[in-house]
Design a protein around this motif. Structure first.
Motif, PDB file in Angstrom:
ATOM      1  N   HIS A  97       5.467   6.373   7.642  1.00  0.00           N
ATOM      2  CA  HIS A  97       6.090   6.617   6.342  1.00  0.00           C
ATOM      3  C   HIS A  97       5.066   6.466   5.225  1.00  0.00           C
ATOM      4  CE1 HIS A  97      10.256   6.787   7.877  1.00  0.00           C
ATOM      5  NE2 HIS A  97       9.798   5.939   8.773  1.00  0.00           N
ATOM      6  N   ARG A  98       3.831   6.825   5.523  1.00  0.00           N
ATOM      7  CA  ARG A  98       2.746   6.755   4.544  1.00  0.00           C
ATOM      8  C   ARG A  98       1.781   7.903   4.810  1.00  0.00           C
ATOM      9  NH1 ARG A  98       3.083   0.969   5.372  1.00  0.00           N
ATOM     10  NH2 ARG A  98       3.442  -0.113   3.403  1.00  0.00           N
ATOM     11  N   GLU A  99       1.167   8.398   3.735  1.00  0.00           N
ATOM     12  CA  GLU A  99       0.112   9.397   3.876  1.00  0.00           C
ATOM     13  C   GLU A  99      -1.134   8.728   4.448  1.00  0.00           C
ATOM     14  OE1 GLU A  99      -2.463  12.470   1.030  1.00  0.00           O
ATOM     15  OE2 GLU A  99      -0.847  11.244   0.191  1.00  0.00           O
ATOM     16  N   VAL A 100      -1.835   9.429   5.330  1.00  0.00           N
ATOM     17  CA  VAL A 100      -3.115   8.953   5.868  1.00  0.00           C
ATOM     18  C   VAL A 100      -4.216   9.805   5.251  1.00  0.00           C
ATOM     19  CG1 VAL A 100      -4.533   8.620   7.921  1.00  0.00           C
ATOM     20  CG2 VAL A 100      -2.065   8.182   8.029  1.00  0.00           C
ATOM     21  N   ASN A 101      -5.105   9.164   4.500  1.00  0.00           N
ATOM     22  CA  ASN A 101      -6.229   9.849   3.869  1.00  0.00           C
ATOM     23  C   ASN A 101      -7.467   9.642   4.730  1.00  0.00           C
ATOM     24  OD1 ASN A 101      -4.706  10.555   1.481  1.00  0.00           O
ATOM     25  ND2 ASN A 101      -4.851   8.412   0.892  1.00  0.00           N
ATOM     26  N   PRO A 139       0.834  -1.214   0.000  1.00  0.00           N
ATOM     27  CA  PRO A 139       0.000   0.000   0.000  1.00  0.00           C
ATOM     28  C   PRO A 139       0.864   1.257   0.000  1.00  0.00           C
ATOM     29  CG  PRO A 139      -0.664  -1.542   1.738  1.00  0.00           C
ATOM     30  CD  PRO A 139       0.640  -2.020   1.214  1.00  0.00           C
ATOM     31  N   GLY A 140       0.454   2.232  -0.797  1.00  0.00           N
ATOM     32  CA  GLY A 140       1.176   3.493  -0.825  1.00  0.00           C
ATOM     33  C   GLY A 140       0.691   4.475   0.222  1.00  0.00           C
ATOM     34  N   ASP A 141      -0.528   4.243   0.744  1.00  0.00           N
ATOM     35  CA  ASP A 141      -1.081   5.122   1.752  1.00  0.00           C
ATOM     36  C   ASP A 141      -2.008   4.316   2.649  1.00  0.00           C
ATOM     37  OD1 ASP A 141      -3.297   4.671   0.183  1.00  0.00           O
ATOM     38  OD2 ASP A 141      -3.367   6.682  -0.657  1.00  0.00           O
ATOM     39  N   VAL A 142      -2.594   4.987   3.621  1.00  0.00           N
ATOM     40  CA  VAL A 142      -3.528   4.349   4.549  1.00  0.00           C
ATOM     41  C   VAL A 142      -4.829   5.143   4.507  1.00  0.00           C
ATOM     42  CG1 VAL A 142      -3.997   3.721   6.949  1.00  0.00           C
ATOM     43  CG2 VAL A 142      -1.680   3.517   6.047  1.00  0.00           C
ATOM     44  N   ASP A 143      -5.934   4.451   4.229  1.00  0.00           N
ATOM     45  CA  ASP A 143      -7.248   5.096   4.155  1.00  0.00           C
ATOM     46  C   ASP A 143      -7.960   4.935   5.490  1.00  0.00           C
ATOM     47  OD1 ASP A 143      -7.162   5.867   1.345  1.00  0.00           O
ATOM     48  OD2 ASP A 143      -7.219   3.719   0.938  1.00  0.00           O
ATOM     49  N   LEU A 144      -8.251   6.053   6.135  1.00  0.00           N
ATOM     50  CA  LEU A 144      -8.891   6.070   7.447  1.00  0.00           C
ATOM     51  C   LEU A 144     -10.306   6.618   7.320  1.00  0.00           C
ATOM     52  CD1 LEU A 144      -8.802   5.971  10.614  1.00  0.00           C
ATOM     53  CD2 LEU A 144      -7.870   8.308  10.503  1.00  0.00           C
TER      54      LEU A 144
END
Length: 201
Positions: free
Chosen positions: A156-160, A128-133
């Motif tokens: 080390h990942r964007e949280v959307n 995964p390139g990011d984390v979806d919250l």
């Protein structure tokens, strides 16, 4: 019962082993095998066997406190620091987000969805390139944003972050809700101590 190797980081012998290590390596106070079994929803004998392997390997150390044995990271082991970081960025997002969101007024429920949730639940695919919250309720968004300020550097990942009212989350006709519910979801446990420290990177 042995669980499969985690799809997010299949170098570990089982998902349970990775989760036990993550919990102990990111907790400053020490945990018992009973604490771990309760938090992970696993039988205590199974968790105790995994703990024994990690103690024997020198990744954890046990401290006798009364009748309990508190488990802590063995910081003298040169593998501990890089192992902690590896666990946080791979299987750790749900745990880190739980700690960040606990105690924020108005947060009724929270979930991780999208590609990280799919990998966490064993669906094979690219990292995964990011984390979806998904945050359900009516919190002050500024309070949530402030709580998440240190999370992205740690992961080390964007949280959307997506916000939904409780009413919309329970609307079975909402197309977005139907889509999210049809895919893997990881529910966050927000019932713990809001003072629990979030792990650092």
């Amino acid at each position: 019962m042995r669980t499969e190797a985690p799809a997010l980081v299949p170098i570990f012998r089982s998902t349970l082993q990775a989760q036990v290590l993550l919990r102990v390596l990111t907790d400053d106070r020490g945990l018992t095998a009973t604490d771990l079994a309760r938090a992970l929803g696993e039988p205590q004998p199974t968790v105790s066997r995994e703990v024994r392997r990690l103690l024997d390997a020198g990744l954890l150390r046990g401290e006798q406190v009364g009748r309990a044995v508190l488990l802590r990271p063995d910081e003298d082991n040169p593998a501990t620091a890089p192992l902690r970081q590896l666990l946080v960025v791979t299987v750790g997002p749900s745990h880190v987000l739980e700690q960040a969101l606990r105690g924020i007024p108005g947060v009724e429920q929270a979930y991780v969805h999208g590609s990280w949730a799919a990998r966490f639940q064993g669906e094979v695919g690219p990292a995964p390139g990011d984390v979806d919250l998904l945050v359900v309720g009516s919190p002050q968004r500024g309070a949530v944003d402030a709580a998440l300020l240190d999370v992205e550097p740690a992961l080390h990942r964007e949280v959307n972050t997506t916000y939904l009212s409780g009413e919309r989350w329970h609307d079975g006709d909402d197309p977005f809700v139907r889509h999210v519910r049809s895919r893997p979801l990881v529910a966050l446990d927000l019932s713990g101590d809001p003072a629990d420290p979030a792990p650092s990177s």
